[in-house]
Write a protein that holds these residues in place. Structure first.
Motif, short mmCIF file in Angstrom:
data_model
loop_
_atom_site.label_atom_id
_atom_site.label_comp_id
_atom_site.label_asym_id
_atom_site.label_seq_id
_atom_site.Cartn_x
_atom_site.Cartn_y
_atom_site.Cartn_z
N HIS A 77 0.79 -1.23 0.00
CA HIS A 77 0.00 0.00 0.00
C HIS A 77 0.83 1.30 0.00
O HIS A 77 0.25 2.36 -0.19
N TYR A 78 2.12 1.20 0.23
CA TYR A 78 2.92 2.43 0.29
C TYR A 78 4.13 2.41 -0.64
O TYR A 78 4.63 3.46 -1.02
N GLU A 79 4.61 1.23 -1.01
CA GLU A 79 5.88 1.16 -1.74
C GLU A 79 5.83 1.91 -3.06
O GLU A 79 6.73 2.70 -3.37
N ASN A 80 4.78 1.69 -3.85
CA ASN A 80 4.70 2.38 -5.14
C ASN A 80 4.65 3.88 -4.96
O ASN A 80 5.33 4.64 -5.67
N TYR A 81 3.83 4.33 -4.02
CA TYR A 81 3.64 5.76 -3.84
C TYR A 81 4.89 6.44 -3.30
O TYR A 81 5.40 7.41 -3.87
N LEU A 82 5.42 5.91 -2.18
CA LEU A 82 6.61 6.52 -1.59
C LEU A 82 7.83 6.30 -2.48
O LEU A 82 8.70 7.17 -2.56
N GLY A 83 7.88 5.13 -3.13
CA GLY A 83 9.01 4.88 -4.03
C GLY A 83 9.06 5.91 -5.14
O GLY A 83 10.14 6.34 -5.56
N ASN A 84 7.90 6.32 -5.62
CA ASN A 84 7.86 7.33 -6.66
C ASN A 84 8.32 8.68 -6.14
O ASN A 84 9.05 9.42 -6.81
N ILE A 85 7.90 9.02 -4.92
CA ILE A 85 8.30 10.30 -4.33
C ILE A 85 9.81 10.35 -4.12
O ILE A 85 10.46 11.38 -4.38
N PHE A 86 10.39 9.22 -3.69
CA PHE A 86 11.82 9.21 -3.37
C PHE A 86 12.70 8.86 -4.56
O PHE A 86 13.92 8.82 -4.43
N ASN A 87 12.10 8.63 -5.71
CA ASN A 87 12.88 8.37 -6.91
C ASN A 87 13.74 9.59 -7.22
O ASN A 87 13.29 10.73 -7.14
N ILE A 88 14.99 9.35 -7.59
CA ILE A 88 15.91 10.46 -7.85
C ILE A 88 15.44 11.34 -9.01
O ILE A 88 15.79 12.52 -9.10
N LYS A 89 14.59 10.79 -9.88
CA LYS A 89 14.08 11.56 -11.01
C LYS A 89 12.83 12.36 -10.66
O LYS A 89 12.37 13.17 -11.47
N SER A 90 12.24 12.10 -9.50
CA SER A 90 10.96 12.73 -9.17
C SER A 90 11.11 14.22 -8.93
O SER A 90 12.10 14.68 -8.34
N ARG A 91 10.12 14.94 -9.36
CA ARG A 91 10.07 16.38 -9.13
C ARG A 91 8.64 16.77 -8.75
O ARG A 91 7.67 16.16 -9.20
N LEU A 92 8.55 17.79 -7.94
CA LEU A 92 7.27 18.42 -7.66
C LEU A 92 7.16 19.58 -8.65
O LEU A 92 7.97 20.51 -8.62
N VAL A 93 6.18 19.51 -9.53
CA VAL A 93 6.06 20.47 -10.62
C VAL A 93 4.87 21.38 -10.34
O VAL A 93 3.74 20.90 -10.16
N ILE A 94 5.12 22.69 -10.32
CA ILE A 94 4.06 23.67 -10.11
C ILE A 94 3.80 24.37 -11.45
O ILE A 94 4.70 25.03 -11.99
N VAL A 95 2.60 24.20 -11.99
CA VAL A 95 2.29 24.81 -13.28
C VAL A 95 1.02 25.63 -13.15
O VAL A 95 0.13 25.32 -12.35
N THR A 111 5.77 13.98 -10.67
CA THR A 111 6.16 13.14 -11.80
C THR A 111 5.91 11.68 -11.45
O THR A 111 6.09 11.26 -10.30
N ASP A 112 5.50 10.89 -12.45
CA ASP A 112 5.09 9.51 -12.21
C ASP A 112 6.17 8.56 -12.70
O ASP A 112 6.30 8.31 -13.89
N TYR A 113 6.96 8.03 -11.75
CA TYR A 113 7.99 7.04 -12.07
C TYR A 113 7.75 5.75 -11.29
O TYR A 113 8.67 5.14 -10.80
N ARG A 114 6.49 5.35 -11.16
CA ARG A 114 6.19 4.12 -10.44
C ARG A 114 6.85 2.94 -11.12
O ARG A 114 7.06 2.93 -12.32
N SER A 115 7.10 1.91 -10.30
CA SER A 115 7.82 0.74 -10.79
C SER A 115 6.98 -0.03 -11.80
O SER A 115 5.76 0.03 -11.81
N GLY A 116 7.65 -0.78 -12.65
CA GLY A 116 6.96 -1.62 -13.63
C GLY A 116 6.90 -0.96 -14.99
O GLY A 116 6.99 0.24 -15.14
N GLU A 117 6.74 -1.80 -16.02
CA GLU A 117 6.68 -1.28 -17.38
C GLU A 117 5.34 -0.62 -17.67
O GLU A 117 5.25 0.25 -18.53
N VAL A 118 4.30 -1.06 -16.97
CA VAL A 118 2.98 -0.52 -17.24
C VAL A 118 2.76 0.70 -16.36
O VAL A 118 2.93 0.64 -15.16
N PRO A 119 2.41 1.86 -16.93
CA PRO A 119 2.22 3.05 -16.13
C PRO A 119 1.01 2.92 -15.22
O PRO A 119 0.14 2.08 -15.43
#
Length: 747
Positions: free
Chosen positions: A582-600, A645-653
């Motif tokens: 329940h948390y790995e995908n979400y937190l893993g995406n936040i802590f991914n080195i490529k992740s950014r918080l984008v304000i548009v 930014t969405d960098y969740r694990s797996g090939e399928v978004p």
């Protein structure tokens, strides 16, 4: 054009606005800075003119001497329109008024989303405030044994050791397989499904909880142990004291023979005494209810009683309070009652009586009397944290509970590249916490304590918990999720199919656990059989029992531990903990080195504003994002989006996962597993016939999220094998795509 409507006396009235008034509405699912909190729509305060129309709507609130004026203490239903389309339903509240140059100038009001705040509804109420009477049953050895050995009841009695130790097939006075060590039938605490508790919360507070999550096995199999004492003592259904006669001087406001309510008329000193007369030598409790809620009790009374339960000065604030009395026995008993009601004190005291004829307490157990000491809001919050849920209000009292990842799965692709103001984009780093902690309440259990004594210093977190520290992080903050429940360690007796919990501390003294959640694993056979002491000199032999544990297998072993632990039942590492699921995908995406918080910043027309959803998967120039927060100026259509930014694990978004689990791993036995199919954005899921001889299911079309049964043959190959549930799905562009849901069967 933006229009605000507020309901006054059930009539929708349009609020006048300043020409240049900016109305800003913010919506958020989960804030990146606090991912354990779920939020709903709200707006900042905004200012409206003190025009004649608004003065009439708010009933000249600025003049406090007016009777029957606008009530600033409550919210008034209303809605916001954009170009005659309803944008949000909700409620308005008045904050203040403003004067300029000595003249009334403006009102400050605030708009709230349509969902009521659950915390405001539940207040400080606890489990004990719920009505569990429908679960009460005759308390006999036969009835309890039936509920130990069958899985067809909504009240069961787990074979947990409450005030002794259970040994199995060892001989001696604690061996539960022989008469000398048998389990006393009336020493076990009850347990009920968590769904029963949620249902009673919904009934009592006129709420409605919905969502496919409530049908998932990880919720439907979840039970709560009702244990609020070290040792079990029988609590029969409370019997209200029934007054049948009274002194004529007592008014109905003071003693009502129809409702048995005791109250007050006028003010001044009151003394009310209850005398119970009984021949029973068994303990009983006198329960005092105030306005239908338990107010206090006199516990462990034996024989006759003569207790004062009201002894106070009555004020105008308390003249509406109504008291009722009840007797709760530990065994069947008969009693008579005499109430003495005294007005005044000293030489001016005057007393009158009311009495009741003989009443008899039956042998029905009061299940609610064993409810753990837990606030209802803490229970709901605990579930939200445990399964990383979001709460989506459907109307004022209906809430959909959805795991965060599945909430995003339900979203759609929304390419807003054309709406973005290109010179208004900011990139920020996501919150990189130095420490991450997932934990239960500290357990005093002897096994938990011993485990932590051995391993806490090396792994830095207790049994069932999970913690991580980024040693080289520049951050200093901690992200922590703490549940209000205990995670006591189970024990499977050596060379047996018997599993239990021993509620003993390290010094072998008894203890009361924090609220305990557990999974129902159905009926388990045992050899040798277990002996139950009927307390009559006779014993019953049971060949099976309903097994409860903190893990269960549905093809894949699931656990209530946060991280990977060795299962005390399966005796192997179980990795599908709460964090991974329940948390790995979400937190893993936040802590991914490529992740950014984008304000548009974007501009949306009224139709687009109303249409955008928080679980939309935003596309900007071929990059995918999820929405963390959006703030919209309704008057201009200018919207600020806070995207991740969405960098969740797996090939399928994200959004294209078609089973609740990314894969299903099973052992080598012949078995049937349940697989939850997720329709996602596709109008239909079309399963194809199995391509693997050892996997079988029904190939058909599914138009909704559906649980299917998959038959798996025994693996006699001597090696691991992988197959797939296969099918087709249609994306939003009408393209047909393949589905493959992996099935891994170990050797």
């Amino acid at each position: 054009m933006v229009a605000l409507y507020i309901y006054i006396d059930e009539i929708a009235k349009r609020i006048e606005l300043f020409d240049d008034e900016k109305i800003s509405v913010t919506s958020s699912v989960q804030d990146i800075a606090d991912v354990s909190k779920a939020k709903t729509d709200f707006t900042q305060s905004f200012t409206i003119p003190a025009s004649p129309t608004n003065n009439e709507i708010f009933k000249h609130w600025y003049e406090s001497s007016i009777d029957g004026g606008f009530d600033h203490r409550v919210k008034y239903n209303g809605y916001i329109e954009i170009d005659t389309r309803t944008f949000r339903d909700g409620a308005f509240a008045l904050n203040d008024v403003k004067y300029k140059n000595g003249m009334l100038d403006a009102y400050s009001i605030v708009f709230y989303g349509k969902a009521k705040n659950i915390k405001d509804i539940l207040k400080e109420d606890k489990l004990a405030n719920l009505d569990f009477s429908a679960l009460n049953h005759t308390f006999t050895s036969t009835e309890v044994i039936n509920r130990i050995t069958s899985n067809s009841y909504d009240v069961s009695y787990p074979l947990f050791a409450n005030d002794r130790i259970y040994n199995y097939n060892t001989g001696g006075s604690n061996d539960i397989t022989i008469n000398a060590g048998s389990i006393h039938w009336n020493s076990l605490f009850p347990a009920i499904p968590l769904s029963e508790i949620l249902s009673r919360i919904a009934t009592k507070y006129d709420l409605n909880f919905t969502g496919a999550f409530l049908d998932y096995p990880q919720f439907t199999k979840l039970w709560m142990l009702f244990k609020n004492a070290e040792s079990f003592s029988q609590k029969l259904t409370p019997l209200r004291v029934n007054f049948t006669t009274k002194n004529a001087a007592l008014t109905n406001a003071e003693v009502n023979l129809t409702t048995d309510e005791i109250g007050f008329q006028g003010t001044g000193y009151r003394n009310v005494r209850l005398q119970i007369t009984t021949a029973s030598t068994q303990p009983y409790d006198i329960l005092v209810y105030k306005n239908n809620a338990l107010h206090g009790s006199y516990a462990g009374v034996i024989g006759n009683s003569n207790d004062i339960f009201i002894n106070e000065f009555i004020t105008t604030q308390s003249i509406n309070d109504k008291f009722t009395l009840a007797i709760q026995g530990q065994a069947g008993m008969s009693f008579t009652s005499l109430l003495t009601y005294t007005r005044g004190f000293g030489s001016s005291a005057v007393s009158y009586t009311a009495s009741g004829t003989s009443q008899t307490i039956g042998s029905t157990i009061d299940i609610g009397g064993y409810a753990p000491d837990l606030k209802l809001i803490d229970l709901i919050t605990g579930l939200i944290k445990m399964f990383n849920l979001v709460i989506i209000p459907q109307d004022e009292t209906t809430y959909e509970l959805i795991p965060l990842e599945l909430y995003y799965n339900d979203g759609r692709y929304n390419d807003i590249s054309a709406n973005v103001i290109t010179d208004e984009i900011d990139l920020k780093k996501t919150s990189m916490y130095k420490n991450i902690n997932f934990k239960y309440q500290t357990s005093e259990n002897i096994l938990n304590t011993k485990f932590n004594d051995l391993f806490l210093s090396t792994r830095n977190f207790a049994y069932g918990d999970l913690a991580y520290e980024q040693i080289d992080s520049l951050e200093s903050s901690t992200f922590s999720v703490e549940l209000p429940f205990e995670n006591a360690m189970y024990e499977r007796k050596s060379n047996s199919n018997f599993q239990t919990i021993t509620f003993k501390k390290s010094d072998l003294s008894n203890y009361i656990p924090k609220p305990l959640l557990m999974y129902d694993n159905g009926v388990q056979t045992v050899t040798p059989n277990i002996k139950i002491d009927l307390n009559t000199g006779s014993y019953s032999t049971i060949v099976q029992y309903r097994r409860f544990s903190n893990d269960y297998s549905n093809g894949t072993i699931l656990t209530l531990n946060w991280g990977e632990e060795i299962s005390t039942w399966f005796l192997s590492n179980v990795s599908n903990g709460l964090y991974k699921r329940h948390y790995e995908n979400y937190l893993g995406n936040i802590f991914n080195i490529k992740s950014r918080l984008v304000i548009v910043k974007c501009y949306f027309n009224p139709v687009e504003l109303i249409d955008i959803k928080l679980n939309d998967r935003i596309i900007i120039r071929d990059k995918k994002y999820t929405i963390n927060k959006l703030t919209t100026d309704l008057t201009s259509g200018e919207t600020t989006l806070e995207l991740l930014t969405d960098y969740r694990s797996g090939e399928v978004p994200i959004g294209n996962r078609f089973a609740f689990e990314p894969f299903y791993e099973v052992d080598n036995r012949e078995q049937t597993i349940e697989v939850l199919l997720l329709r996602n954005v596709s109008p239909v899921i079309s399963l194809q016939a199995s391509l693997y001889g050892w996997i079988d299911y029904i190939p058909t079309d599914y138009y909704n999220d559906t649980t299917i049964r998959v038959d798996i043959s025994q693996n006699t190959t001597g090696s691991q094998r992988i197959g797939y549930i296969t099918g087709k799905w249609e994306d939003e562009l009408g393209t047909i795509n393949d589905i493959e849901i992996p099935i891994i069967q170990n050797a």
